[in-house]
Design a protein around this motif. Sequence first.
Motif, PDB file in Angstrom:
ATOM      1  N   TYR A  15      24.645 -85.570 106.114  1.00 10.57           N
ATOM      2  CA  TYR A  15      23.975 -85.422 104.718  1.00 10.57           C
ATOM      3  C   TYR A  15      24.836 -85.115 103.802  1.00 10.57           C
ATOM      4  O   TYR A  15      24.799 -85.451 102.625  1.00 10.57           O
ATOM      5  CB  TYR A  15      22.661 -84.799 104.809  1.00 10.57           C
ATOM      6  CG  TYR A  15      21.328 -85.442 105.380  1.00 10.57           C
ATOM      7  CD1 TYR A  15      20.862 -86.570 104.318  1.00 10.57           C
ATOM      8  CD2 TYR A  15      21.032 -85.626 106.430  1.00 10.57           C
ATOM      9  CE1 TYR A  15      19.753 -87.331 104.863  1.00 10.57           C
ATOM     10  CE2 TYR A  15      19.882 -86.382 106.929  1.00 10.57           C
ATOM     11  CZ  TYR A  15      19.242 -87.208 105.927  1.00 10.57           C
ATOM     12  OH  TYR A  15      18.420 -87.882 106.312  1.00 10.57           O
ATOM     13  N   ASN A  59      20.807 -93.167 105.020  1.00  8.60           N
ATOM     14  CA  ASN A  59      19.725 -92.422 105.265  1.00  8.60           C
ATOM     15  C   ASN A  59      18.451 -92.936 106.248  1.00  8.60           C
ATOM     16  O   ASN A  59      17.647 -92.167 106.717  1.00  8.60           O
ATOM     17  CB  ASN A  59      18.989 -92.479 103.757  1.00  8.60           C
ATOM     18  CG  ASN A  59      19.669 -91.640 102.775  1.00  8.60           C
ATOM     19  OD1 ASN A  59      20.280 -90.550 103.298  1.00  8.60           O
ATOM     20  ND2 ASN A  59      19.464 -91.633 101.469  1.00  8.60           N
ATOM     21  N   TYR A  95      13.208 -88.774 105.659  1.00  9.71           N
ATOM     22  CA  TYR A  95      13.601 -89.769 106.804  1.00  9.71           C
ATOM     23  C   TYR A  95      12.386 -90.755 106.976  1.00  9.71           C
ATOM     24  O   TYR A  95      12.462 -91.960 107.150  1.00  9.71           O
ATOM     25  CB  TYR A  95      14.331 -89.466 107.782  1.00  9.71           C
ATOM     26  CG  TYR A  95      14.635 -90.286 108.694  1.00  9.71           C
ATOM     27  CD1 TYR A  95      15.758 -91.203 108.857  1.00  9.71           C
ATOM     28  CD2 TYR A  95      13.727 -90.336 110.142  1.00  9.71           C
ATOM     29  CE1 TYR A  95      16.142 -92.142 109.803  1.00  9.71           C
ATOM     30  CE2 TYR A  95      14.002 -91.299 111.154  1.00  9.71           C
ATOM     31  CZ  TYR A  95      15.200 -91.931 110.897  1.00  9.71           C
ATOM     32  OH  TYR A  95      15.509 -92.855 111.899  1.00  9.71           O
TER      33      TYR A  95
END
Lengths: 506, 506
Positions: A15, A59, A95
Amino acid sequence: MADHQQIFDQLCDHYRETAKLENISALLGWDERVLLPENAGAYRADQVTLLSGIIHDRNTDPKVGDWLEQLHDSPLTEEANSPAEATIRRLKRDYLKQVKLPKRLVEEFSHSRIIGQQTWVKARAEDKFATFEPILDKLVSLSREMAEAIGYEGEQYDALLDFYEPEAKTAQVRQVLETLKEQLVPLVAEIKDSGRVPNMEVLKRKYPLAQQEQLGMSAASKIGFDFSAGRLDVTHHPFCTTIGPYDIRITTRYDENFFPSAFFSTLHEAGHGIYEQGLPHQWFGLPPGAAASLGVHESQSRLWENIVGRSYAFWSHFYPEAKKLFPEALSDVPIGDFHFAINEVSPSLIRVEADEATYNLHIIIRFELEQALLSGDLQVKDLPGAWNEKYTQQLGITPTSDANGCLQDVHWSAGLMGYFPTYSLGNIYSAQLIEQAREDLGDLDAMFASGEFMPLLDWLRENVHQLGQCYPGDQLVERVCGDPIDSAPLIRYLRSKLGPLYGIEH
Amino acid sequence: MADHQQIFDQLCDHYRETAKLENISALLGWDERVLLPENAGAYRADQVTLLSGIIHDRNTDPKVGDWLEQLHDSPLTEEANSPAEATIRRLKRDYLKQVKLPKRLVEEFSHSRIIGQQTWVKARAEDKFATFEPILDKLVSLSREMAEAIGYEGEQYDALLDFYEPEAKTAQVRQVLETLKEQLVPLVAEIKDSGRVPNMEVLKRKYPLAQQEQLGMSAASKIGFDFSAGRLDVTHHPFCTTIGPYDIRITTRYDENFFPSAFFSTLHEAGHGIYEQGLPHQWFGLPPGAAASLGVHESQSRLWENIVGRSYAFWSHFYPEAKKLFPEALSDVPIGDFHFAINEVSPSLIRVEADEATYNLHIIIRFELEQALLSGDLQVKDLPGAWNEKYTQQLGITPTSDANGCLQDVHWSAGLMGYFPTYSLGNIYSAQLIEQAREDLGDLDAMFASGEFMPLLDWLRENVHQLGQCYPGDQLVERVCGDPIDSAPLIRYLRSKLGPLYGIEH
C-alpha cells in the motif's frame, strides 16, 4: 505472531507503493489545474487514466485479499483502534468494496463521470437543465447500482456515504442535520429581523494582489502551515492536495476588489494542509497516516477559516498588519466594522459564497435532495422545481435560474453522491472540537489576540491529527470531546459571535 | 501482412503506454527542479524510482522480444527508413540493449550515479578531487562493464556513444572533431592576436527581470515556440523537457546584471522545445515521433541560439524592442557595439559560459579524456593533471582549481560517458543545416531582419523535425545537405561572422 508481522509488513509495503502512484496522480491533477498548457489536456487525461488502471490493479490484487484474510483475526487486530488493527480493518473494508464492484460498473461509472462533468459545464453555461438531465439520470442509476453491489445494513445511502465518511450511518446524520436545521432557520430569521447590516463596502475597496498574497501567506504560516513542506499557488477553484508527506499544496484565488475571497480561502485550504502536514508520517500511505474522514478534514479547514479566522481575537492580532498592507482601503475602518463585515449573515443562492449561519442550510437541501433522487422519491426531471422550492422555504430566496440553482455544484455531475453531508459534519465537529479545546487550554481568544496559535495547533496535532484514521470520524470526535456528534456547540458558537453583532439572543 | 500489422499495432500500443509513464516521470523531474518544497526531495526520489522500475519491466517484457522477433524480417521492414521500419529497427536495438544488461549491473549503475552526483556536489563545493575520485573510478569501471555487456563492432566507446547518438561510430566522430580542432585553434589564436575586444560593460548594466522575461518570451514565440503547448519557467540550470506532445517545458535563469544569461539560454531551450513541438505527434512515444539524436537536438538549440540569435540580422529586428524595454542600459549603445559584445570570443575555463569559437575545444578535451579513461590509458587519479594540461595547450589558459577544472560538469558524476561529443556534433550539424537552408531559401538574413522566421522554421519542420528518428543523426543531415558530417561549414560560418568583427581572414 512472527508470521503475521511478516504478512502485515508486506501488506504495508504494497500500500505504501500504491500511495506513491496515487500521489503521482495527485501531482498530475495539481499540475493540470495550476500550470498545464492550453493544448495539453487530452494527453494528461490519458496519463491519469493509465495510472488509475495500474492503481486499480494493485488495489484488487488477489494477494492483498489473501493477506487480509490471514490477518483479520490475528493477534494484530486484538487492540481496537491501534495502528495495526486500523490498518487491517480499513484496508479490508476498502478491498472488499473494490472487488465487489464489477469492472463493467467501474468503467461505466468513470466514463459517465467524465461525460457528466463536461455536460454539466455546458449546461451550466447555457443555463439549461435539460442538457444535463439524461447524464444525471444515468449517474443516479449507477450510484444506486454501486450501492447495491457494495451492500449496506441500514439504508442504500449508507453505502455511498461510507466512501467519504467511513462507517457513518445515514439515519444518524439525518437526525443530526434535522436538529441543526431546526436551530438554524430561526437564527437566520432573527438576524434578518434585527434590521442590522454591516457596511460591506469596506471589503470591496482596492486590495492589491501582492499584499493580499503577503498577508495570506503570513497568516497561513502563523497558524501552522509549513511552507518548507508545501506551496501556495493560484487556481480558479481553491483546493488542497497531497503530493507527498512533505509536499502539501494549497491554492487560492485573488480578487483585487473583494478582500475575503483570497484570504479566507487561503486559511481554509491551509487548515486542510495543516491537517495533512500533521498526520503521522511514519504511516504515510496507510490508514493510520491518513485523514479520518472528509468530515474531520472539513472540521480542520472550517475551524481555522471561520472559528479562528473570523474571530475578533484573530483580527486583534492581524488587523494592524492588514492596515499597514492596505492603508488606502482600511485606514478609516475601525476593527469592529471590519469584523462585522467579514461575519455578515445574509441568505444567498450560491453555497460556496454562503456565510457561516446559512451555509449548512445549503448543505441540508442537497442532502435531502440526493437521498430523494437515490430512493426514487424524486425524479431527476423534477429536480429544478424541488430545489427552488426548498430554497424558498428554508432560505427565503428563490433561484432566478438553474445556473444559480441546482446546476451550481460540480459534485453530482462527478458522481459524488453522499459527499455533501460531510461539509456539515465538518462544521459541527469543528465547533465541538473548539469547545473542548477552550475547556482544555483556557482563554484561546487571549492567545489568538497575542498571535499565539501554537497551543491550539498542538492540541489538534495530539488529539486529532496524530490519530490518523485509527478511529472513524464521529468516534474520533467523541473520544476527544466526550460527547457523540452534536450540533449544539455549533449553534452556541454561532449565537455567541453573531448575537452581539446583530443584537439577538446569545 | 495482416498478422504483422496486428503485432506491430500491439507493439506500438505497448510503447505508447510506456511513453506516458516516461513523461509522467519527466513531470516529476521538472516539478522537482522548478517547484518542489524544500523537504520533499526524498519522497520524490522514491516516486521516481518506483516509476523507473515499472518502466524497466515494460521495456524488458519478453513479449516485446517476441513481437520484435516476428517483425524484424517482415514486409513492414522492407522500406528502409519508413516509420514502420524505423520503429522496429530502433525498438529492437533498444530492447536488445536493455536485456543484455544484467539487472545487477543496472542497479549498481543507478545507485552509483546517485552517489556520484551527491559526491560530486560536495567535491566541487570543497574543490577536492580526492573526494570524487573513488566514485568516478567506479563509474568508469561500470561504464566499461556496460559497454562490454552491450557489445560493439569497432571500439568500446561505440557502445556508450550509441546511447546518445544512435548508430554513430567513435572513429568517425574522432576524425571529424580532430579536423575541427585543427581549424579552431588557429582561429582562436588569430582573434587573440587581433588585439580587438568588444566593450562588454554594455551587457553588464541593469536589465530589469520583468522586461528580460518579456523580451525572451517575445523572441521565443517569434521564432516558433508555441506557448499554448508549452511553458517557460525559472531554474538554476536551464533545461527542456517533454511532458506530453502538447506540453513542452523550457526553463531559464535571470541575472539582472548580465543580459545574455537569460536571453540566450531562453533561445537555446526554445530551440530544443521547437524541435520537440515539431515532431510528428501521430507517432508520439515511438521512434518516428522522437528526436533523431542528442546531436540533432543540440543542432536545433544552437541554431536558434547562436546562428540566428547572435546574428546582426536578428538584432536588426529585435534591437528596437530591446532598446524600448531597457532604455537605461541601451539608449547610448549602437547596435554594432551590442552585436560585437554578444559575440565576444575569449578563452575561458567554464564550458557553459564559453563563446561559439572556443566552445568546441572544451568538448574535444572532454571527449579525448573520457576515451582515455575508458580505455585505461588515463587513470582516474591522473585526471586533474591531464585536464589542466589540455586546457593550457588547447585554450591557452590553466584552471586555477579542480572546481573550475575537471569538477565543473555534472556528466561524468551521473555516469554519462559518451555524451559530450554530441554537443559538438550539434554545432557542426547546425552549420551544415543553415548553409543548406540558405541555399534553398535565399537571403535568410533579410528575412530575420524583417522578423520573418517562419520560412526557416518550416524548412526545419519539413527536413528535420517531421522525420523524427527515421534516420540516424548523421544520415538525416546528409540526406538534407547532400554531404556527410563535415566541420567546414561551421568554420566558414564562424569566420564569416567573426572575421569582420575581429578584422581577421574570413
